[in-house]
Enzyme design. Sequence first.
Site, PDB file in Angstrom:
ATOM      1  N   ASP A 169      10.967 -84.083  29.082  1.00  0.00           N
ATOM      2  CA  ASP A 169      11.274 -82.953  27.835  1.00  0.00           C
ATOM      3  C   ASP A 169      11.209 -82.093  27.535  1.00  0.00           C
ATOM      4  O   ASP A 169       9.280 -81.542  27.727  1.00  0.00           O
ATOM      5  CB  ASP A 169      11.075 -84.135  26.349  1.00  0.00           C
ATOM      6  CG  ASP A 169      11.806 -83.428  24.886  1.00  0.00           C
ATOM      7  OD1 ASP A 169      12.567 -82.931  24.945  1.00  0.00           O
ATOM      8  OD2 ASP A 169      11.395 -83.212  24.379  1.00  0.00           O
ATOM      9  N   GLU A 194      14.357 -81.252  31.171  1.00  0.00           N
ATOM     10  CA  GLU A 194      15.192 -79.666  30.069  1.00  0.00           C
ATOM     11  C   GLU A 194      14.073 -78.584  30.086  1.00  0.00           C
ATOM     12  O   GLU A 194      13.117 -78.485  29.711  1.00  0.00           O
ATOM     13  CB  GLU A 194      14.996 -80.525  29.239  1.00  0.00           C
ATOM     14  CG  GLU A 194      15.650 -80.105  28.055  1.00  0.00           C
ATOM     15  CD  GLU A 194      15.161 -79.870  26.435  1.00  0.00           C
ATOM     16  OE1 GLU A 194      15.955 -80.033  25.667  1.00  0.00           O
ATOM     17  OE2 GLU A 194      13.830 -80.438  26.423  1.00  0.00           O
TER      18      GLU A 194
END
Length: 592
Positions: free
Chosen positions: A274, A327
């Site tokens: 993330d 990401e």
Amino acid sequence: MMTHAGVLGTRFTVWAPNARGVRVCGNFCRWDGAAFPMRSLGSSGVWELFVPGIGEGELYKFEITRPDGTHTVRADPMARRAEVPPATASIVTESSYAWADGAWMAARGERPVHESPFSVYEVHLPSWRPGLTYRQLAEQLPAYVADLGFTHVELLPVAEHPFGGSWGYQVTGFYAPTARLGTPDDFKYLVDALHRAGVGVLMDWVPAHFPRDDWALAEFDGRPLYEPEDPQRAAHPDWGTLEFDYGRKEVRNFLVANAVYWCEEFHIDGLRVDAVASMLYLDYSREEGQWSPNEFGGRDNPDAVAFLQEMNATLYRRVPGVITIAEESTAWDGVTRATHDNGLGFGLKWNMGWMHDSLGYVQHEPVHRKYHHHEMTFSMVYAYSENYVLPISHDEVVHGKQALVSKMPGDWWQRRANHRAYLGFMWAHPGKQLLFMGQEFAQGAEWSPEHGPEWWLLDDEYHSAGDHRGMRDLVRDLNTLYRAEPALWERDTDPSGFAWVVGDAAEDNVFAFLRHAADGTPLLAVSNFSPVVRHDYRLGVPDDIPAWQEALNTDAARYGGSDLICPDPVKPESGEIRLTLPPLATVWLRPA
């Protein structure tokens, strides 16, 4: 837990180099650590103590004396198990789980993911079926995902976190599966069940930041330890959290070991990392004067780069067959390039540009789409610059962004048709696929972390259940055909595996392209994002294919369409075929 000199007990260790003293406390001593002082292991900064008679299920924390003489009580940063929030103690635990996924694990690394089908169903575990435990989820989730044909699930949240509303993105227990749904062995049971159903398991992993809770990592031993000493670098401006100090070897080791731990101990098949962009840039979400440059005067964070390279290289070396997915929302060069070529070393990267542009296109009324045609074609300009995943994730169906079907213009029939056409285009486009739960059956409401998918839309009692079942049937068929057609995945990272047939028909809202398998076998994908039926639409095709057969048509009646299908083979004439393109639909054709 261990046996020392013939005595069963637990060995406690903690890294606290700035502490004047550390003691173990827990329910076994009524939370008074006076009788359990730990001894320092010198310059390592590690403290340790063996406590006889302490075993499975005991609650504990570390009582730390700060440099100024004050005390703080902290959870174990490396605890394998934690209490159910809002309680915060760590729990002594030892796994006794017997895995039954040997066949899956043995085959995991046989074929590179870039040359394999890879279709991901993203699941928020607490709300997929609210109230279910890991073991109860194991009775439902694997069968559901396998039936729909997805190759993998991506699970969130996994690691322990105090605030449920963070969706697991503010982690305090990096080594502990969240206790909200069960024990670590219960989580293993879920992973095992998914593997035995033929479904791979990815998890969201959050090494970008951590919360400021005073019982967790923040100023752990009275000084900045896991976070940088420079407050401008430590504070994450978006989330009120703290960033990790990637330049400190102990912190890097904590995180790299954590990545390996999840994949080795819990048989996780991949990590979706993330907020990578927030790690790479020192000025991320910061105004002038709110950040300090690196030693070369630049805005990039070389320590974060080195950490990500080390994490990826170590993980791929230690656990062959796993995949890491970034990401990363910027144009950072080399996210999926190998570390020995000075890349970050990720296996895949979320294609945020494709997501943003394509969703922007389909949200326009069809009459206006011709002015935005490039939003559907631009992705092919950079499609092979990285190894991509096409993500329709939780972030796109919450906080006022609307569910996927509700983003579409028109009446209910048109919205569903747009939804179907879009998924057909997405599954045919180069790159892997990711779809968040609830979008597979076109629920109209945004995702609710409290209530989850609107399963009642599929109930017999609901008068429009057929509309939603039709969408679910389409997703099942998309995955089934996708997995059966090497042209759609075998050359995902090879530019010669794609060719435009029609890329400039802006006035028609039509796109057509060929995908090619490694042996040259083609698949033709044609999308008509206009509500107008296109009769005798000419498409150039390879000369060596004597006839084409419709393999999938999102306008089929079984999916809720108008059933404008072509059951008979189509033969080319003078290098062209003529098709009747159904409205707001995608059609796949393969050699007859």
